[in-house]
Design an enzyme around this catalytic site. Structure first.
Site, PDB file in Angstrom:
ATOM      1  CG  ASN A   1      16.616  25.039 -33.908  1.00 26.76           C
ATOM      2  OD1 ASN A   1      16.842  25.096 -32.704  1.00 26.76           O
ATOM      3  ND2 ASN A   1      15.433  25.346 -34.440  1.00 26.76           N
TER       4      ASN A   1
ATOM      5  CE  LYS B   1      13.159  22.121 -34.500  1.00 29.03           C
ATOM      6  NZ  LYS B   1      11.946  22.040 -35.249  1.00 29.03           N
TER       7      LYS B   1
ATOM      8  CG  HIS C   1      12.105  28.290 -35.430  1.00 28.61           C
ATOM      9  ND1 HIS C   1      10.987  27.503 -35.350  1.00 28.61           N
ATOM     10  CD2 HIS C   1      13.063  27.539 -36.026  1.00 28.61           C
ATOM     11  CE1 HIS C   1      11.265  26.306 -35.869  1.00 28.61           C
ATOM     12  NE2 HIS C   1      12.517  26.300 -36.286  1.00 28.61           N
TER      13      HIS C   1
ATOM     14  CD  GLU D   1       9.630  24.351 -33.867  1.00 33.34           C
ATOM     15  OE1 GLU D   1      10.543  24.581 -33.058  1.00 33.34           O
ATOM     16  OE2 GLU D   1       9.659  23.407 -34.685  1.00 33.34           O
TER      17      GLU D   1
ATOM     18  CD  GLU E   1      13.540  26.952 -40.611  1.00 32.50           C
ATOM     19  OE1 GLU E   1      14.300  25.995 -40.606  1.00 32.50           O
ATOM     20  OE2 GLU E   1      12.951  27.355 -39.597  1.00 32.50           O
TER      21      GLU E   1
ATOM     22  N   GLY F   1       9.811  19.718 -39.350  1.00 32.17           N
ATOM     23  CA  GLY F   1       9.552  18.580 -38.460  1.00 32.17           C
ATOM     24  C   GLY F   1       8.551  17.581 -39.006  1.00 32.17           C
TER      25      GLY F   1
ATOM     26  CB  SER G   1      11.827  17.722 -43.568  1.00 26.30           C
ATOM     27  OG  SER G   1      10.766  17.800 -42.639  1.00 26.30           O
TER      28      SER G   1
ATOM     29  N   GLY H   1      16.893  20.992 -38.071  1.00 25.49           N
ATOM     30  CA  GLY H   1      16.322  20.730 -36.744  1.00 25.49           C
ATOM     31  C   GLY H   1      16.578  19.292 -36.341  1.00 25.49           C
ATOM     32  N   GLY H   2      15.593  18.426 -36.561  1.00 23.47           N
ATOM     33  CA  GLY H   2      15.636  17.034 -36.113  1.00 23.47           C
ATOM     34  C   GLY H   2      16.950  16.319 -36.416  1.00 23.47           C
TER      35      GLY H   2
HETATM   36  C1  PEP Z   1      13.947  23.865 -37.749  1.00 23.00           C
HETATM   37  O1  PEP Z   1      13.828  23.637 -36.575  1.00 23.00           O
HETATM   38  O2  PEP Z   1      14.226  24.995 -38.117  1.00 23.00           O
HETATM   39  C2  PEP Z   1      13.773  22.783 -38.722  1.00 23.00           C
HETATM   40  C3  PEP Z   1      13.969  23.053 -39.981  1.00 23.00           C
HETATM   41  O3  PEP Z   1      13.428  21.556 -38.238  1.00 23.00           O
HETATM   42  P1  PEP Z   1      13.463  20.166 -39.054  1.00 23.00           P
HETATM   43  O4  PEP Z   1      14.795  20.072 -39.734  1.00 23.00           O
HETATM   44  O5  PEP Z   1      13.286  19.111 -38.013  1.00 23.00           O
HETATM   45  O6  PEP Z   1      12.343  20.201 -40.035  1.00 23.00           O
END
Ligand code: PEP
Length: 257
Positions: free
Chosen positions: A9, A11, A100, A102, A172, A178, A214, A235-236
């Site tokens: 993802n 983002k 999600h 966010e 999640e 994040g 993460s 994500g990251g």
């Molecule tokens: C996400 O955006 O769904 C996510 C899990 O981000 P991260 O891996 O950065 O925690």
């Protein structure tokens, strides 16, 4: 052998992969994608809308799937700034992330709305990745299982069992997204087992359940080895070619373990 789902993802970011000046790294990543897909794993990249076509070109021939980070619940109409599931399907998208945290936080998306989006995605042939998870306060109050069961219930009541059969769930925990602080394997196992039970009680037998929060090159092996984990929503770390390749390699390794 296990088959994993690894979803990146991006983002509201441009990944290294999209703008890479390092052809060798890019080639290694593409080779890893091809190997993973060849062994039956599902790799999905979810860039921003404007980067979809570019990503589709870059991964052409690897079997990597294209996903969206969101969709509307209608296929057309007066919804300024939105993108519909039929438009995404037309672009070659086959997956869509819904719910999600966010978007729940910033766009005030409710479980009912997320159910409508998942249903619209399914009706248009897209597979929804339905995100659920508790906040840190909810965890501290011992409400984790209640919260995720209620989220599944609300979405199930909109989509129904047969439709949800084509979905995947991403557990999640909001506090792990994040932050660099992943849930422990015990917390992941407990939540995934509860989700599995909750789905089975509603007649959804083999729902793939991904973990997100993460996930990194360092913890991917440990997380993917958990019994009820079917993959990772990343994500990251999906923005870095090296880290993302390493996570996909973890999936290949764990599948053989
Ligand atoms: C996400 O955006 O769904 C996510 C899990 O981000 P991260 O891996 O950065 O925690």
């Amino acid at each position: 052998m296990r088959h994993y789902f690894i979803v990146g993802n991006h983002k509201m970011n441009v990944s290294e992969f999209e703008n890479s000046q390092e052809p060798e790294l890019k080639k290694r990543l593409l080779n890893t994608f091809t190997k993973a897909v060849g062994e039956g794993h599902t790799i999905v990249l979810c860039p921003t809308f404007v980067r979809m076509e570019h990503i589709a070109d870059v991964v052409d021939g690897t079997g990597v799937a294209l996903g969206s980070q969101n969709c509307h619940w209608e296929n057309s109409g007066a919804y300024t700034g939105e993108v519909s599931p039929s438009m995404l399907a037309e672009m070659g998208c086959t997956w869509v992330i819904v719910g999600h945290s966010e978007r729940r936080r910033d766009q005030c998306e409710t479980d009912e709305l997320i159910g409508k989006k998942a249903l619209a995605a399914l009706t248009n042939g897209l597979r929804p990745i339905i995100c659920i998870g508790e906040s840190v306060e909810q965890r501290k109050r011992g409400k984790t299982i209640d919260v995720i069961s209620k989220q599944i219930d609300s979405i199930h009541s909109v989509c129904g069992r047969l439709m949800l059969d084509a979905s995947v769930i991403a557990y999640e925990p909001v506090w792990a997204i994040g932050t660099g602080i992943s849930a422990t394997t015990e917390q992941i196992e407990e939540a995934h087992l509860a989700i599995r039970k909750c789905c089975r009680e509603r007649g959804i037998l083999d729902m793939p359940i991904l973990y997100g929060g993460s996930v990194s090159a360092d913890n991917a092996d440990e997380i993917l080895s958990c019994q009820h984990v079917s993959g990772a929503l990343v994500g990251g770390a999906s923005l870095s070619m090296e880290y993302f390749r390493s996570i996909v390699e973890s999936a290949i390794r764990c599948a053989h373990a």
